[in-house]
Design an enzyme around this catalytic site. Structure first.
Site, mmCIF file in Angstrom:
data_model
loop_
_atom_site.group_PDB
_atom_site.id
_atom_site.type_symbol
_atom_site.label_atom_id
_atom_site.label_comp_id
_atom_site.label_asym_id
_atom_site.label_seq_id
_atom_site.Cartn_x
_atom_site.Cartn_y
_atom_site.Cartn_z
ATOM 1 N N CYS A 138 -7.186 -0.200 2.547
ATOM 2 C CA CYS A 138 -8.265 -0.015 1.583
ATOM 3 C C CYS A 138 -7.655 0.141 0.187
ATOM 4 O O CYS A 138 -6.432 0.141 0.023
ATOM 5 C CB CYS A 138 -9.089 1.217 1.949
ATOM 6 S SG CYS A 138 -8.193 2.781 1.715
ATOM 7 N N HIS A 153 -5.765 9.002 5.607
ATOM 8 C CA HIS A 153 -5.650 7.701 6.259
ATOM 9 C C HIS A 153 -4.242 7.555 6.828
ATOM 10 O O HIS A 153 -3.280 8.125 6.302
ATOM 11 C CB HIS A 153 -5.903 6.573 5.263
ATOM 12 C CG HIS A 153 -7.337 6.433 4.870
ATOM 13 N ND1 HIS A 153 -7.826 5.290 4.295
ATOM 14 C CD2 HIS A 153 -8.385 7.284 4.962
ATOM 15 C CE1 HIS A 153 -9.115 5.434 4.049
ATOM 16 N NE2 HIS A 153 -9.478 6.649 4.443
ATOM 17 N N GLU A 168 -2.106 5.205 6.714
ATOM 18 C CA GLU A 168 -1.111 4.668 5.784
ATOM 19 C C GLU A 168 -0.560 5.761 4.867
ATOM 20 O O GLU A 168 0.649 5.873 4.674
ATOM 21 C CB GLU A 168 -1.707 3.557 4.917
ATOM 22 C CG GLU A 168 -2.224 2.364 5.684
ATOM 23 C CD GLU A 168 -3.730 2.435 5.933
ATOM 24 O OE1 GLU A 168 -4.211 3.491 6.426
ATOM 25 O OE2 GLU A 168 -4.421 1.444 5.646
ATOM 26 N N CYS A 177 -5.201 3.188 -0.084
ATOM 27 C CA CYS A 177 -3.928 2.958 0.603
ATOM 28 C C CYS A 177 -3.119 1.863 -0.078
ATOM 29 O O CYS A 177 -1.891 1.966 -0.192
ATOM 30 C CB CYS A 177 -4.179 2.651 2.074
ATOM 31 S SG CYS A 177 -4.905 4.066 2.939
#
Length: 154
Positions: free
Chosen positions: A83, A53, A55, A86
């Site tokens: 999420c 991801h 992040e 993260c």
């Protein structure tokens, strides 16, 4: 334009680039003292890695540049509410602030589904600013998934 808006616009530009690679259009920046330390987009498709991801990639890059896992003087800017994975990385890296664009009613952990970033039992709680350029960020993601669905219609 505020600094938060400027950095979300930078993250948004990254997200638009992700679309060209058929990645979910999310962009993230780690900023310290007004300077961008790290920038990333989702790479889950490219890397075939569910943890790639934007992040997490930006947090890893910033930690590497600072040679420290503690990012307590940093702000994470991201186009979509983080999420659980993260948000957990934000807590563990001690990021001071999180600024995000669109809310994520299906997986967001900064107030939508839950609030891991500010959970009172955790040893670190980030300051959160939500909804910066929310409409633009949400529209980009909605358009991406609309096009994905069209690709599957015979």
């Amino acid at each position: 334009m505020s600094a938060d808006e400027e950095f979300i616009r930078n993250a948004f530009a990254l997200a638009r680039e992700a679309v060209k690679r058929n990645e979910v259009p999310i962009g993230a920046l780690v900023v310290r003292n007004g300077s961008i330390l790290a920038a990333a987009t989702n790479r889950t498709v490219r890397d075939q890695d569910p943890t790639a991801h934007a992040e997490l990639l930006a947090i890893r890059e910033a930690s590497s540049k600072l040679d420290s896992w503690r990012l307590d003087e940093c702000t994470l800017y991201v186009t979509l509410e983080p999420c659980a994975m993260c948000a957990g990385a934000v807590v563990l890296s001690r990021i001071r602030r999180v600024v995000f664009g669109a809310w994520d009613d299906k997986a967001g952990m900064a107030g939508s589904v839950g609030d891991l970033l500010r959970h009172p039992k955790l040893n670190h709680r980030a300051e959160v600013r939500a909804g910066v350029l929310a409409e633009e960020c949400a529209l980009l993601i909605a358009e991406f998934f609309r096009e994905q669905r069209r690709a599957f219609i015979p």
